[in-house]
Every structure is written in structure tokens, then in C-alpha cells.
Design a protein around this motif. Structure first.
Motif, PDB file in Angstrom:
ATOM      1  N   ALA A   1     -25.980  48.801  36.206  1.00 39.98           N
ATOM      2  CA  ALA A   1     -24.354  49.646  36.921  1.00 39.98           C
ATOM      3  C   ALA A   1     -22.939  49.849  35.912  1.00 39.98           C
ATOM      4  O   ALA A   1     -23.466  49.213  34.742  1.00 39.98           O
ATOM      5  N   ASP A   2     -22.150  50.443  35.873  1.00 39.17           N
ATOM      6  CA  ASP A   2     -21.380  50.423  35.103  1.00 39.17           C
ATOM      7  C   ASP A   2     -20.548  49.365  35.747  1.00 39.17           C
ATOM      8  O   ASP A   2     -20.301  47.977  35.705  1.00 39.17           O
ATOM      9  N   SER A   3     -19.162  49.711  34.269  1.00 38.90           N
ATOM     10  CA  SER A   3     -18.082  48.594  34.036  1.00 38.90           C
ATOM     11  C   SER A   3     -17.200  49.040  34.940  1.00 38.90           C
ATOM     12  O   SER A   3     -16.956  50.196  35.176  1.00 38.90           O
ATOM     13  N   HIS A   4     -15.761  48.511  34.659  1.00 34.10           N
ATOM     14  CA  HIS A   4     -15.016  48.407  35.196  1.00 34.10           C
ATOM     15  C   HIS A   4     -13.940  49.513  33.675  1.00 34.10           C
ATOM     16  O   HIS A   4     -12.413  49.807  33.667  1.00 34.10           O
ATOM     17  N   ILE A   5     -13.811  49.555  32.441  1.00 38.02           N
ATOM     18  CA  ILE A   5     -14.129  49.977  31.507  1.00 38.02           C
ATOM     19  C   ILE A   5     -14.363  52.384  31.132  1.00 38.02           C
ATOM     20  O   ILE A   5     -15.330  52.178  31.714  1.00 38.02           O
ATOM     21  N   LEU A   6     -12.780  52.326  31.229  1.00 38.99           N
ATOM     22  CA  LEU A   6     -13.065  53.884  31.030  1.00 38.99           C
ATOM     23  C   LEU A   6     -13.145  54.457  29.789  1.00 38.99           C
ATOM     24  O   LEU A   6     -12.920  55.619  29.873  1.00 38.99           O
ATOM     25  N   ASP A   7     -12.009  53.548  28.999  1.00 36.81           N
ATOM     26  CA  ASP A   7     -11.686  53.777  27.447  1.00 36.81           C
ATOM     27  C   ASP A   7     -11.234  52.779  26.389  1.00 36.81           C
ATOM     28  O   ASP A   7     -11.142  52.272  27.503  1.00 36.81           O
ATOM     29  N   ILE A   8     -12.053  53.176  25.516  1.00 34.53           N
ATOM     30  CA  ILE A   8     -11.018  52.096  24.432  1.00 34.53           C
ATOM     31  C   ILE A   8     -10.193  52.164  23.393  1.00 34.53           C
ATOM     32  O   ILE A   8     -10.542  53.359  22.230  1.00 34.53           O
ATOM     33  N   PRO A   9      -9.096  52.356  23.654  1.00 38.06           N
ATOM     34  CA  PRO A   9      -8.384  52.939  22.845  1.00 38.06           C
ATOM     35  C   PRO A   9      -8.042  52.370  21.195  1.00 38.06           C
ATOM     36  O   PRO A   9      -8.151  53.121  20.081  1.00 38.06           O
ATOM     37  N   HIS A  10      -8.417  50.961  21.295  1.00 35.67           N
ATOM     38  CA  HIS A  10      -8.687  50.410  19.935  1.00 35.67           C
ATOM     39  C   HIS A  10      -9.373  48.693  20.379  1.00 35.67           C
ATOM     40  O   HIS A  10      -9.555  48.633  21.132  1.00 35.67           O
ATOM     41  N   PRO A  11      -9.778  48.081  19.191  1.00 39.23           N
ATOM     42  CA  PRO A  11     -10.367  46.743  19.419  1.00 39.23           C
ATOM     43  C   PRO A  11      -9.990  45.415  20.594  1.00 39.23           C
ATOM     44  O   PRO A  11     -10.712  45.063  20.781  1.00 39.23           O
ATOM     45  N   PHE A  12      -9.253  46.140  20.378  1.00 41.90           N
ATOM     46  CA  PHE A  12      -8.033  44.540  21.097  1.00 41.90           C
ATOM     47  C   PHE A  12      -7.671  44.785  22.456  1.00 41.90           C
ATOM     48  O   PHE A  12      -7.569  44.437  23.464  1.00 41.90           O
TER      49      PHE A  12
END
Length: 367
Positions: free
Chosen positions: A104-115
């Protein structure tokens, strides 16, 4: 810069453009974007979600929580170096693996920074979905007192502390206070049964009764994926908590996804396999910190008894822990993250300044 500069302890004061209050949890803060910014980013970044999907910026911190309290160290050390980046890196790794294996997918669309995660809004399933492969923690404490029914599951008589169970068990609890559900106390984090869920699936935010089976499938398959990968690294996946929610696909239909975090030292127990075979429990998770606190204070009942919450909060507020305690946690989190991801976890020199610059220059979310 000092070590304290490298720690992100306060994460709810970033100047991100929003018209809604910032939701600040124990570890993460959520900034809901305006409809205009959400639609702009969906177009610009080609996120595979409907154009009217609300988006949020989710910023993790380096804070350490245990027993529902936030703890701090001496010398102004208000977090654990590397903890936030380690948690996000581990979750990112497992979420990607789940997607690759067709779960299944997750809610995350993008990771601009490690935090930082850019996430889509989800309707949460109101269940803390807990999986257990070994009997320890609250399950063992109940078993030791003679309880043989746990979340509607009948446990055999021959179990031993920290022993492996005959099968993977699902022992759900409530997420938040749910009202007017027969047989379910109106309190947060109370154990429930599958029958409770099946008879009241709408109250738990399931779209349909059939989705209970899908949720269980994603639970078992997700657990097994992580367990197999950790075994290759000489680690035992003891137990964990999953969370689920619904988002809309590109056709506007609801789909069940993984959300929050998965397979991290905060949400799981992870043991060293070689030490376990020798009869020792070596924690590579927050459970090690919890056990340290239980030994550190003379009256551990304060930490275990929910009716003594004011005393517990005073302990956390008034006691700065030795710096070496937090540095030991740091080594645990960074070490297990680097094992899992195969990549180094590097401390940001000034994470807050870095986040602001990226969200301003690359995402136009800060004026």
C-alpha cells in the motif's frame, strides 16, 4: 556550532504559510497548507493525488518521549542528536519497500529535508494497530497477573517472558477517546477486540466491513516484510505499532494507506538476535530508554500507573537527565537507522535554518 544547535527541539514555530493552528504532537508538528499552496505544489511537483487534496508540512523533532512525557537532559540538551533524522530515514525506507512489494502507499508525497515530509491529508482509522511476535511489555505484565484473554485472544498456559509466540498476534487499542461503542471504555489507548471493530467498523472510521480484512492483510504483510529484512541484519522484530488512514486516489475513490511512521525505534521493539540467543535482551529501540527510566527513579510505579500522571509529569519536568543518557540513545537510533538504510545519518549543522531555506527557496512556502 554547539551540539544543542544541531538538535531540533522546538518544531512548531517555523514561519510556514498557513491559516490553521499548527498541530504539535509529542515528536512531530503539522502545518496545514492553504488550498492555493496545496494546488500549486500538486501541479508543480506532479504529485499523484487529486488536485483538491489538502497537503501539510510534517516536521519531526529530536525530542524524546516516554511514558507520555517529554524528557530533557543537562546542559540545555532538549533532544537526542540524530533522532529525528534517524526516525524519518527508517520510515522512508520501509514505506518505499512496502510500495515496491505492492502492499500500500503511505501519506508521504515528498521529502524536502531529512526532518520534513510533505504529506496528503488522510482520514485516520482510529486504531493503534499493534502486532506482536514475542510476549513482552504490557502483554507479559497482564499474562503474569493471570490474564489469559488479551484483546479477545485466548493465550496458552505455557508462555514465558520474552518468548516467541506461536503466531503473529494483532492486539489493537483505541486511538483517541471513542464514545458510544458498546464494550469499549471511553478512554485513549484501551485494548479492543476484532469483534469490537467488526461490530462498529464505522465508528473506527473504516469505509466498509471488508476493509477490516484488508487492514489485517496490510498489518501481517508489513510486519513480515520488516521482520525478514531485520533478520538479515541480525535483528529481531519483536512488536510494533502501525497506523492507517484513507486518502483519495486519482479517480476520487478512497484507498487505505499506511501513515504516521513504521518500523522505527519509537514505534517498535527491536532486539539483537545474537544476544537473544544467549539469553540476553539488548534493545535497539526506545524500550531501552524506558527501562533506564524505570531503574533511574526510585518509584517506578509513577511511570507505569496512569493515575499518577501529575507526579510523572513533574518527574519529566524537574529532572534533567545526564548528557550521556541522551547520547547513548543517539547512538542506538543512529546505529539501527544506518543498519536498516545502509546509509550514514549525518547531523544537520542547523536544521531549523536549513528547513526554512529549503521551504522558502524550493517550495515558496515561507514569505
Amino acid at each position: 556550532m554547539s551540539l544543542t544547535d544541531k538538535i531540533l527541539a522546538v518544531n512548531n514555530d517555523l514561519p510556514i504559510r498557513t491559516t490553521l493552528p499548527v498541530h504539535s504532537g509529542k515528536v512531530r508538528s503539522v502545518y496545514w497548507l492553504t488550498a492555493e499552496d496545496s494546488q500549486r505544489l500538486i501541479k508543480q511537483k506532479a504529485y499523484q493525488v487529486p488536485l483538491d487534496t489538502p497537503l501539510a508540512i510534517m516536521v519531526i523533532s529530536d525530542r524524546i518521549s516516554a511514558f507520555d512525557c517529554i524528557w530533557h537532559g543537562e546542559n540545555g540538551l532538549n533532544g537526542v542528536p540524530g533522532k529525528g533524522a534517524a526516525l524519518n530515514a527508517i520510515s522512508n525506507h520501509w514505506f518505499n519497500l512496502f510500495k515496491q512489494q505492492g502492499l500500500a502507499d503511505s501519506h508521504i508525497l515528498d521529502i524536502p529535508h531529512p526532518f520534513v515530509w510533505i504529506v496528503q491529508k488522510a482520514k485516520p482509522v482510529l486504531i493503534e494497530a499493534i502486532c506482536r511476535q514475542y510476549i513482552t511489555g504490557s502483554m507479559w505484565r497482564a499474562y503474569e497477573k493471570g490474564e489469559r484473554d488479551f484483546c479477545g485472544i485466548t493465550l496458552p498456559e505455557d508462555l514465558v517472558r520474552d518468548g516467541k509466540l506461536n503466531e503473529l498476534l494483532f492486539t489493537p487499542s483505541t486511538k483517541g477517546v471513542l464514545r458510544n461503542i458498546p464494550g469499549v471504555p471511553e478512554a485513549d489507548d484501551v485494548n479492543i477486540t476484532r469483534q469490537n471493530i467488526a461490530q462498529n467498523y464505522q465508528a473506527f472510521n473504516f469505509e466498509s466491513a471488508d476493509d477490516i480484512s484488508l487492514y489485517e492483510k496490510l498489518l501481517s504483510e508489513g510486519f513480515n516484510v520488516i521482520s525478514r529484512e531485520l533478520a538479515k541484519l541480525g535483528q529481531i522484530f519483536v512488536d510494533t505499532k502501525f497506523e492507517f488512514g484513507y486518502v483519495k486516489d486519482l479517480q476520487g475513490k478512497p484507498k487505505l494507506i499506511y501513515m504516521d511512521e513504521v518500523g522505527t525505534p519509537d514505534s517498535s521493539r527491536i532486539w539483537d538476535a545474537e544476544q537473544y540467543q544467549q539469553g540476553n535482551i539488548v534493545e535497539n529501540s526506545k524500550e531501552g530508554f524506558r527501562q533506564l527510566l524505570l531503574k533511574h527513579f526510585p518509584d517506578p510505579d509513577i511511570l507505569l500507573n496512569k493515575e499518577r500522571m501529575p507526579e510523572r509529569e513533574a518527574l519529566a519536568r524537574d529532572n534533567a537527565l545526564p548528557v550521556e543518557v541522551l547520547m547513548d540513545i543517539s547512538r542506538t537510533y543512529i546505529g539501527i537507522a544506518e543498519k536498516i538504510t545502509g546509509k550514514p545519518i549525518e547531523l544537520s549543522a542547523n536544521p531549523k535554518a536549513e528547513i526554512i531555506q529549503i521551504l522558502r527557496d524550493e517550495y515558496q512556502l515561507i514569505d
